[in-house]
Design a protein around this motif. Structure first.
Motif, mmCIF file in Angstrom:
data_model
loop_
_atom_site.group_PDB
_atom_site.id
_atom_site.type_symbol
_atom_site.label_atom_id
_atom_site.label_comp_id
_atom_site.label_asym_id
_atom_site.label_seq_id
_atom_site.Cartn_x
_atom_site.Cartn_y
_atom_site.Cartn_z
ATOM 1 N N ALA A 1 33.800 62.094 53.232
ATOM 2 C CA ALA A 1 34.822 63.023 53.742
ATOM 3 C C ALA A 1 34.915 64.271 52.859
ATOM 4 C CB ALA A 1 36.170 62.313 53.805
ATOM 5 N N ARG A 2 34.900 64.042 51.551
ATOM 6 C CA ARG A 2 35.015 65.181 50.629
ATOM 7 C C ARG A 2 33.826 66.131 50.809
ATOM 8 N NH1 ARG A 2 35.555 62.216 46.629
ATOM 9 N NH2 ARG A 2 33.489 62.390 45.686
ATOM 10 N N ARG A 3 32.634 65.553 50.890
ATOM 11 C CA ARG A 3 31.435 66.399 51.033
ATOM 12 C C ARG A 3 31.411 67.128 52.381
ATOM 13 N NH1 ARG A 3 27.072 64.934 47.535
ATOM 14 N NH2 ARG A 3 25.949 66.564 48.649
ATOM 15 N N LEU A 4 31.888 66.454 53.428
ATOM 16 C CA LEU A 4 31.967 67.140 54.736
ATOM 17 C C LEU A 4 32.874 68.357 54.657
ATOM 18 C CD1 LEU A 4 32.189 64.204 57.328
ATOM 19 C CD2 LEU A 4 30.551 66.098 57.423
ATOM 20 N N ARG A 5 34.042 68.178 54.043
ATOM 21 C CA ARG A 5 34.987 69.301 53.917
ATOM 22 C C ARG A 5 34.406 70.404 53.028
ATOM 23 N NH1 ARG A 5 37.487 68.903 58.376
ATOM 24 N NH2 ARG A 5 39.310 67.568 58.490
ATOM 25 N N GLU A 6 33.678 70.021 51.978
ATOM 26 C CA GLU A 6 33.073 71.044 51.108
ATOM 27 C C GLU A 6 32.032 71.861 51.881
ATOM 28 O OE1 GLU A 6 33.530 68.475 46.941
ATOM 29 O OE2 GLU A 6 31.534 68.772 47.814
ATOM 30 N N GLY B 1 31.398 77.053 57.017
ATOM 31 C CA GLY B 1 32.164 77.220 58.250
ATOM 32 C C GLY B 1 32.284 75.920 59.034
ATOM 33 N N ARG B 2 33.254 75.949 59.927
ATOM 34 C CA ARG B 2 33.628 74.774 60.714
ATOM 35 C C ARG B 2 32.486 74.258 61.582
ATOM 36 N NH1 ARG B 2 36.677 75.395 65.781
ATOM 37 N NH2 ARG B 2 36.821 77.642 65.448
ATOM 38 N N HIS B 3 31.594 75.174 62.035
ATOM 39 C CA HIS B 3 30.544 74.759 62.971
ATOM 40 C C HIS B 3 29.270 74.273 62.270
ATOM 41 C CE1 HIS B 3 33.122 77.363 65.507
ATOM 42 N NE2 HIS B 3 32.872 76.417 66.390
ATOM 43 N N SER B 4 29.315 74.169 60.960
ATOM 44 C CA SER B 4 28.089 73.803 60.230
ATOM 45 C C SER B 4 27.879 72.297 60.146
ATOM 46 C CB SER B 4 28.151 74.391 58.813
ATOM 47 O OG SER B 4 29.255 73.839 58.112
ATOM 48 N N ASP C 1 17.089 72.603 64.992
ATOM 49 C CA ASP C 1 16.686 74.015 64.855
ATOM 50 C C ASP C 1 17.649 74.757 63.925
ATOM 51 O OD1 ASP C 1 14.727 73.427 66.692
ATOM 52 O OD2 ASP C 1 15.760 74.361 68.391
ATOM 53 N N ALA C 2 18.963 74.531 64.177
ATOM 54 C CA ALA C 2 19.974 75.234 63.376
ATOM 55 C C ALA C 2 19.900 74.813 61.909
ATOM 56 C CB ALA C 2 21.373 74.963 63.937
ATOM 57 N N ALA C 3 19.552 73.555 61.650
ATOM 58 C CA ALA C 3 19.422 73.101 60.258
ATOM 59 C C ALA C 3 18.276 73.837 59.580
ATOM 60 C CB ALA C 3 19.188 71.590 60.234
ATOM 61 N N ILE C 4 17.163 73.953 60.292
ATOM 62 C CA ILE C 4 16.010 74.648 59.695
ATOM 63 C C ILE C 4 16.319 76.128 59.479
ATOM 64 C CG2 ILE C 4 13.649 75.421 60.258
ATOM 65 C CD1 ILE C 4 13.227 72.539 61.349
ATOM 66 N N GLU C 5 17.149 76.694 60.370
ATOM 67 C CA GLU C 5 17.537 78.110 60.218
ATOM 68 C C GLU C 5 18.656 78.294 59.197
ATOM 69 O OE1 GLU C 5 18.614 79.074 64.205
ATOM 70 O OE2 GLU C 5 16.577 78.683 64.946
ATOM 71 N N GLY C 6 19.194 77.184 58.664
ATOM 72 C CA GLY C 6 20.221 77.286 57.620
ATOM 73 C C GLY C 6 21.632 77.416 58.147
ATOM 74 N N ARG C 7 21.837 77.173 59.453
ATOM 75 C CA ARG C 7 23.178 77.322 60.027
ATOM 76 C C ARG C 7 23.911 75.991 60.179
ATOM 77 N NH1 ARG C 7 22.918 78.328 65.103
ATOM 78 N NH2 ARG C 7 20.674 78.221 65.427
ATOM 79 N N PHE C 8 23.190 74.901 60.027
ATOM 80 C CA PHE C 8 23.769 73.578 60.255
ATOM 81 C C PHE C 8 23.475 72.744 59.021
ATOM 82 C CE2 PHE C 8 23.760 69.301 62.197
ATOM 83 C CZ PHE C 8 24.978 69.337 62.847
ATOM 84 N N LYS C 9 24.523 72.180 58.387
ATOM 85 C CA LYS C 9 24.342 71.675 57.022
ATOM 86 C C LYS C 9 24.702 70.213 56.815
ATOM 87 C CE LYS C 9 22.971 75.450 54.967
ATOM 88 N NZ LYS C 9 21.692 75.481 54.245
ATOM 89 N N ALA C 10 25.433 69.609 57.757
ATOM 90 C CA ALA C 10 25.827 68.209 57.531
ATOM 91 C C ALA C 10 25.892 67.455 58.852
ATOM 92 C CB ALA C 10 27.171 68.147 56.825
#
Ligand code: SF4
Length: 694
Positions: free
Chosen positions: A92-97, A103-106, A398-407
């Protein structure tokens, strides 16, 4: 380890393998499962079962089971075993970090068609209410998402039209892209029973399947179509039906939207759809296509059953709509013995879709961008919901590879093994700052994870599964969860740690919430499931005990919509370098990526995936039966043992995908269905060459 001996008590529950949803008596001695006995009172299986449900349950107590949560900061570090509180707090902590940084959509979450309705419901609720976006998806994305889209567009409901027993009233059974005797064995047996009683069979499949060998099917028609030509075939069948004057004009006048029908009719009458014009593309003689069309349209009750051989294509949704067109044009909808029936692969594909696991739809297929719908959920959940549809699974990669999606939070799906183009998936997973895996085994995806939350098998939990005939069956806890928690409890705890409160004491309370928010489930409750045994949705004030056959009087959208289905060939074509087409499927004794069946001692008769190759193709390449071969595609390369087989036509090769080292998805491509992004697993251009001796 299964202890043998006389059972002392039993619990009725539901098989967790395929979409037939057989009921079993789990017979126990103390806390040990002695045997699984198919239950005669089971309304989907009537006391029948297949080898998987009956014998392949040993995985539940296999030594590989995860029993302790684990965490690590980086994927190159060793795992550290921790207690539940520490693991959930860390996640939970890492998700919030991550959200604070990107951003919220990551962030987002993927749920599984192996889990219960209640569990998948909670995952999408967590993503929407606790994480504040719609980046939630299900592994149905990679199997039957085109069914959801195609049937909703044409018939107004994202589900099969019939109960299984309906097949016993069919006069002609058209099976497209499905292998029921291997993949849905109990339904396959029911289908065979009807064939023994005299029903006629048409099979459209690149491979000669065992159903064609059923007794009394001497006059069966096999259309060994070239992979990727389903739309051309259904259009050619429709062309024959219309030009032969075999439409059901009364049904069409009463039940189909007139403008759409006229547009479709004009389209389908074009001579370019005639079997003679399409035979070379489809790879089947025109007279066989004509014969099949005339049989389906004139034999009485015509029933269509289809599987992943329809959906897992770049035109999967188009084929589903083309199949619905066939049934509508011939009036084969709305009574026993007919219909359009997707054979769902996993136990709860239907349910995971029903439960709002899609990024654009809340439970009950209610659009997330509809303010009134959103308002009802916001009131019930006490949260503000994002109106923007989220990312589908392939777009998350795709978004993860582009750096927009992180978790990512992944419950019960081994995406690293089961999704196409493994290199791309692994690159995406490697780029995440946080991957939370909730599973029963340390699967391939776990290699890239930072948090492991041990999952529970179907024997360790309460809940419901919904099978391919929309039947909601109870799953009852047989034994204590090895890791101490059922999956719904883990999701609930994670949500609470994220600061969005969830409080349920039993999955029945989650079902009550689902029923309150989902129009097709308003009459569903655990009490009613106890009383009736099972319920086929829709179950509401109009149909308080459910509905075995849908669309009897009218469609949910009023009149059905026939859709113009233009055939657009896949971009995955053979070439001089890749001259063969590879297609894939399952065998009876294994299940999907094999996580369970490979860990069950009594399931021993297949221990590898092989490449079936026609003797002619083998001879021209100097490939002996049993010889290792290299399979090269535009995406990658793998090695399998060749098996000479005349089940396919020359030019087509076939394999299964049950063993991780086989690497079937190393060679599949990024192509996907235009409407839903369901991957095109069924068409890959390859070259096959003898593997050099080691
Ligand atoms: Fe389980 Fe499907 Fe076999 Fe029934 S047919 S026992 S649901 S795997």
């Amino acid at each position: 380890v299964i202890e043998q001996g006389q059972p002392e008590h039993s619990v009725i529950t539901t098989c967790a393998y395929c979409g037939v949803g057989c009921s079993f008596k789990a017979e126990m001695k103390g806390d040990q499962l002695v045997r699984m006995t198919p239950w005669k009172g089971g309304q989907a299986n009537h006391g029948h079962s297949c080898v998987k449900g009956r014998f392949a349950f040993g995985y539940a107590t296999h030594k590989d089971r995860l029993t302790t949560p684990m965490i690590r900061d980086h994927i190159d570090q060793p795992w550290r075993e921790v207690n539940w509180d520490e693991a959930i707090g860390f996640a939970a902590r890492r998700l919030r970090e991550v959200q604070a940084r990107h951003g919220r959509h990551s962030v987002g979450g993927i749920t599984s068609s192996r889990c219960t309705n209640e569990e998948t419901y909670l995952v999408q609720k967590l993503v929407r209410a606790a994480l504040g976006n719609n980046n939630t998806d299900t592994c149905a994305r990679v199997c039957h998402s085109p069914t959801g889209y195609g049937l909703k567009m044409t018939l107004g409901e994202s589900a099969g039209t019939q109960d299984f027993d309906s097949v016993l009233k069919a006069d002609c059974i058209l099976v497209i892209g499905a292998n029921p005797t291997d993949a849905h064995p109990v339904f396959g047996s029911l289908l065979r029973k009807r064939l023994r009683q005299g029903a006629r069979l048409i099979v459209a499949d690149p491979r000669y399947i065992d159903l064609l060998d059923s007794p009394h099917t001497g006059a069966a028609i096999h259309l060994p179509i070239r992979p990727g030509t389903n739309v051309a075939l259904v259009n050619a069948l429709a062309h024959v039906i219309v030009t032969a004057g075999l439409e059901d004009h009364d049904f069409i006048a009463g039940r189909c939207a007139p403008e759409e029908y006229q547009a479709w009719r004009e389209f389908i009458l074009d001579p370019r759809h005639a079997p003679e014009a399409m035979a070379d593309i489809i790879g089947v003689p025109a007279r066989r296509i004509r014969e099949a069309a005339l049989l389906y349209a004139s034999a009485g009750n015509g029933a269509i059953y289809y599987g992943l051989g329809v959906t897992e294509h770049s035109q999967g949704s188009t084929t589903v709509m083309g199949i619905a067109n066939l049934a509508l044009a011939t009036g084969n909808i709305g009574r026993p013995g007919v219909g359009v029936n997707p054979l769902r692969g996993q136990n709860n594909v239907q349910g995971s879709c029903d439960m709002g696991s899609f990024p654009h739809e809340l439970p009950g297929y209610q659009p997330v961008n509809d303010a009134a719908v959103r308002g009802r959920f916001e009131s019930a959940w006490g949260a503000t919901l994002d109106p923007e549809p989220g990312l589908r699974i392939p777009r998350m990669f795709d978004a993860a590879i582009e750096g927009r999606f992180k978790a990512m939070y992944v419950q019960g799906e081994d995406i690293a093994q089961s999704d196409p183009n493994t290199q791309h998936v692994e690159a995406a997973l490697r780029s995440l700052e946080l991957l939370i895996v909730q599973d029963i085994f340390l699967n391939e995806t776990a290699k890239f994870a930072h948090v492991i939350l041990p999952g529970a098998t179907f024997l360790e939990k309460n809940g419901t599964f919904t099978n391919a005939e929309r039947r909601i069956n109870r799953v009852r806890k047989v034994m204590t969860p090895l890791a101490g928690k059922e999956d719904w409890q883990v999701t609930m705890d994670l949500s609470n740690a994220l600061g969005y409160p969830m409080h349920y004491d039993h999955p029945s309370e989650i079902m009550d919430e689902i029923a309150a928010l989902t129009p097709s489930f308003t009459g569903v409750s655990y009490d009613k499931l106890e009383r009736l045994g099972s319920i086929q949705w829709p179950c509401n004030a109009e149909h308080p005990e459910g509905m075995p056959v849908m669309h009897e009087e009218q469609f949910p959208i009023g009149q059905a919509r026939m859709v113009v289905t233009e055939f657009i060939p896949t971009t995955e074509q053979v070439s001089e370098r890749y001259p063969l087409l590879l297609t894939t499927g399952r065998i009876l004794s294994h299940y999907n990526v094999g996580a369970q069946t490979r860990r069950t001692d009594n399931n021993v008769w297949h221990d590898e995936d092989v490449l079936e190759i026609h003797p002619h193709d083998a001879a021209t390449r100097g490939i002996a039966d049993g010889q290792p071969v290299s399979i090269d595609s535009r995406t990658g390369r793998t090695v399998l043992r060749a098996q000479h087989s005349t089940r396919m036509q020359p030019g087509v090769v076939y394999t299964t995908f049950h063993f991780p080292h086989s690497g079937a998805n190393v060679i599949t491509t990024d192509n996907s269905d235009w409407a839903t992004n369901c991957p095109e697993y069924k068409v890959t251009a390859v070259q096959v060459t003898p593997e050099a001796p080691q």
